[in-house]
Scaffold this motif. Structure first.
Motif, PDB file in Angstrom:
ATOM      1  N   PHE A 171      12.213  -0.536  -3.047  1.00 52.51           N
ATOM      2  CA  PHE A 171      11.869  -1.828  -2.443  1.00 52.51           C
ATOM      3  C   PHE A 171      12.446  -1.961  -1.032  1.00 52.51           C
ATOM      4  CE2 PHE A 171      11.924  -2.136  -7.024  1.00 52.51           C
ATOM      5  CZ  PHE A 171      10.697  -2.720  -7.288  1.00 52.51           C
ATOM      6  N   GLY A 222       3.071   5.252  -3.175  1.00 47.90           N
ATOM      7  CA  GLY A 222       3.765   4.140  -3.813  1.00 47.90           C
ATOM      8  C   GLY A 222       4.492   4.587  -5.066  1.00 47.90           C
ATOM      9  N   LYS A 225      11.402  -4.469 -10.427  1.00 51.22           N
ATOM     10  CA  LYS A 225      12.632  -4.329  -9.646  1.00 51.22           C
ATOM     11  C   LYS A 225      13.821  -3.977 -10.536  1.00 51.22           C
ATOM     12  CE  LYS A 225      14.790  -6.363  -5.622  1.00 51.22           C
ATOM     13  NZ  LYS A 225      14.731  -7.440  -4.614  1.00 51.22           N
ATOM     14  N   VAL A 283       1.989  -1.175  -4.098  1.00 47.58           N
ATOM     15  CA  VAL A 283       2.374  -1.967  -5.268  1.00 47.58           C
ATOM     16  C   VAL A 283       1.794  -1.354  -6.542  1.00 47.58           C
ATOM     17  CG1 VAL A 283       2.116  -4.203  -6.410  1.00 47.58           C
ATOM     18  CG2 VAL A 283       2.687  -4.106  -3.975  1.00 47.58           C
ATOM     19  N   VAL A 317       0.190  -4.866 -11.992  1.00 45.68           N
ATOM     20  CA  VAL A 317       1.446  -5.625 -11.927  1.00 45.68           C
ATOM     21  C   VAL A 317       1.734  -6.300 -13.267  1.00 45.68           C
ATOM     22  CG1 VAL A 317       2.589  -7.595 -10.835  1.00 45.68           C
ATOM     23  CG2 VAL A 317       1.301  -5.973  -9.427  1.00 45.68           C
ATOM     24  N   LEU A 348       7.492   0.598  -2.304  1.00 49.77           N
ATOM     25  CA  LEU A 348       6.744  -0.203  -1.336  1.00 49.77           C
ATOM     26  C   LEU A 348       6.648   0.456   0.034  1.00 49.77           C
ATOM     27  CD1 LEU A 348       7.950  -3.841  -2.147  1.00 49.77           C
ATOM     28  CD2 LEU A 348       6.007  -2.562  -3.075  1.00 49.77           C
ATOM     29  N   THR A 365       3.848   1.639  -7.381  1.00 48.21           N
ATOM     30  CA  THR A 365       5.155   1.244  -7.914  1.00 48.21           C
ATOM     31  C   THR A 365       5.034   0.804  -9.375  1.00 48.21           C
ATOM     32  OG1 THR A 365       5.799   0.509  -5.695  1.00 48.21           O
ATOM     33  CG2 THR A 365       7.136  -0.263  -7.526  1.00 48.21           C
ATOM     34  N   PHE A 415       6.813  -8.449 -11.050  1.00 48.63           N
ATOM     35  CA  PHE A 415       7.680  -7.890 -10.007  1.00 48.63           C
ATOM     36  C   PHE A 415       9.150  -7.868 -10.431  1.00 48.63           C
ATOM     37  CE2 PHE A 415       3.983  -9.086  -7.405  1.00 48.63           C
ATOM     38  CZ  PHE A 415       3.803  -7.904  -6.703  1.00 48.63           C
ATOM     39  N   LEU A 427      -5.040  -4.184  -8.781  1.00 51.12           N
ATOM     40  CA  LEU A 427      -3.729  -4.675  -8.331  1.00 51.12           C
ATOM     41  C   LEU A 427      -3.117  -5.681  -9.313  1.00 51.12           C
ATOM     42  CD1 LEU A 427      -1.455  -4.974  -6.254  1.00 51.12           C
ATOM     43  CD2 LEU A 427      -2.896  -6.606  -5.018  1.00 51.12           C
TER      44      LEU A 427
END
Length: 529
Positions: A214, A65, A206, A274, A196, A70, A277, A202, A192
């Protein structure tokens, strides 16, 4: 860090305690190797998910990741897809066979002549799988205690060998269930969301990363295809996975419990990608993608939570390591050593048989109990020996990825076709199966030597060569004995040797050698013309 240390120490002590408790339940070969074939849906699904989601799925999944975004979920995703396929299409039939190893299944299907070569291939695969899982202890204990690599491997390996040797599959089932809960809490429910949130959500992730992070196929379509060939198909035929299927209480448990475990794997795959990332946003310049898990745990989590998440990583490694270890020992003892003893026994004078025939009445039950005890003791010895070998090889080996790729390539290239062919094509023969194993395995090994272990071509051409050899040789040789096929179909239907009224307790012994011997008995003895 004192709280984190306490969490880890309590966790490791609990694993040893469960190994001791499992020893009290492992009274027979069936108890020791397949947990008595009586796991219900909750225990079955939890332990199945635990064994397939190891250190590579947890630490490696986060690393992918970090590197690809993703789409890094594809490796673990294909593991989940393979487990779903196994559970939906094959698990019920596999569970009904009442055997202990994949090679015993091949013996039943092809008439007792395909097991030894497949046993050697499967043993090599499970050995390397256990080795690669054991090496992962070095990463975890380095993060925890700054411990030397060799000492980390010895400590982690010794704990797994200890509880596996004590209670066999019962101990491993109990520890895996705890490890499944710890992984769920540590990775899905804690790491998790915290990762994040730390990365800004998210939208922020991004905004800061390239679009490829992604994209569904950002990792590359060919890579995804290779993952399917290696990991999805590997799930269909691995001894470590089949041995868990053998623990199911019945067809329904194997199918529904395995489906639940496969679905869980899909969620776990996405979670790892995730987290990786998010780590890329937080730590964009790590030296290696595999450092992402340890770094985000070390820097982003509060005290106590950090210990629990590291315990989750440790549990992921231990569940796969213990499952591979008992699979390796089971194959070594039942498929290789037992056959060597059988050949030696045939060459002994028949005086021993005469002495046995003259035994005193009433001693048969005691003899059976003693034999069960000896089988459990023999399997314990093999787990201990294989465990020591795994630790030694893990200390000497450095390249985990190459070792794991080698193991899966040889397994899939050599055994996928004869196993699935035996389940799906009644015209397949023992000669075809042997040719398939030999040609596929040699093709894979030869191409890995010439093109490199990590090349994609060895598994592509190995599978093609294996399939061609299986079909051509099977069609060119005499079909499998109809009585062997009849016995095979009876076992698939849940009966022993075609007898519908067979005692279920006798069926549960999984005595494949007896089943094969019965159907291969010469007609002059049985009275058939």
């Amino acid at each position: 860090m004192a709280v984190d240390y306490a969490v880890i120490v309590l966790y490791l002590a609990g694993m040893l305690a469960m190994g001791w408790w499992g020893m009290r339940r492992a009274k027979s070969k069936s108890d020791f190797l397949v947990a008595g074939r009586r796991l219900g849906p909750v225990m079955y699904s939890g332990t199945m998910a635990a064994i397939v989601l190891g250190g590579a799925s947890t630490i490696g999944g986060v690393g992918l990741g970090y590197q690809y975004g993703l789409s890094g979920a594809w490796m673990v995703f294909t593991i989940g897809l393979g487990l779903l396929a196994l559970s939906v299409f094959f698990s019920a039939r596999i569970a009904r066979l009442k055997v202990y190893t994949v090679s015993e299944m091949l013996d039943l299907r092809y008439g007792g002549s395909a097991g030894i070569i497949s046993g050697v291939v499967m043993w090599a695969y499970t050995l390397m799988l256990a080795v690669t899982s054991t090496i992962a202890y070095a990463t975890i204990f380095d993060v925890l205690f700054g411990m030397d690599r060799t000492l980390s491997i010895v400590l982690g390996g010794a704990i797994v060998v200890a509880y596996s040797t004590l209670g066999g599959m019962w101990s491993i089932t109990l520890t895996d269930m705890v490890q499944f809960v710890v992984k769920t809490i540590g990775v899905l429910l804690l790491l998790l969301p915290i990762a994040v949130i730390k990365a800004g959500g998210f939208a922020a992730m991004k905004a800061q990363l390239p679009d490829d992070y992604f994209a569904p196929l950002g990792i590359g379509g060919q890579t995804v295809f290779t993952y399917v060939l290696i990991y999805s198909f590997g799930m269909l035929i691995g001894q470590d996975i089949w041995q868990r299927v053998f623990t199911a209480r019945g067809d329904k448990v194997a199918r529904l419990g395995g489906t639940a475990a496969g679905t869980y794997c899909l969620a776990y795959a996405l979670a790892g990608a995730v987290i990786g990332t998010a780590a890329k946003v937080l730590y964009p310049h790590l030296g290696s993608p595999d450092d992402a898990f340890a770094t985000i745990v070390k820097d982003a989590l509060p005290v106590g939570v950090r210990g629990l998440v590291l315990a989750a990583a440790l549990s992921a490694v231990m569940s796969t390591s213990s499952g591979a270890l008992i699979a390796c020992a089971t194959v070594a003892n039942n498929d290789i050593w037992a056959r060597v003893k059988s050949v030696a026994a045939r060459r002994r004078p028949s005086a021993e048989e005469a002495a046995d025939a003259g035994g005193a009445p009433g001693t048969e039950q005691a003899g059976d109990a003693a034999e069960e005890h000896d089988e459990v003791r023999g399997n314990r010895i093999f787990i201990l020996l294989m465990g020591l070998a795994v630790i030694v090889i893990a200390i000497a080996l450095n390249n985990v990825v190459e070792a794991l790729t080698l193991a899966y390539n040889v397994l899939v290239g050599g055994l996928l076709v004869p196993i699935l062919g035996g389940l799906l094509w009644k015209r397949g023969t023992a000669a075809g199966a042997l040719a398939s194993v030999a040609v596929g395995g040699l093709t894979v090994v030869g191409l890995m030597v010439s093109l490199g272990v990590l090349a994609n071509e060895p598994i592509y051409y190995g599978l093609i060569a294996s399939l061609v050899a299986y079909v051509v040789v099977s069609l060119a040789t005499k079909p499998t004995d109809p009585e062997v096929l009849a016995a095979w179909r009876a076992r698939l239907a849940g009966r022993t040797d075609g007898a519908a009224d067979e005692d279920p307790e006798e069926e549960a012994t999984g005595d494949t050698a007896v089943a094969v011997a019965r159907v291969l008995t010469p007609s002059s003895v049985t009275g058939r013309a």
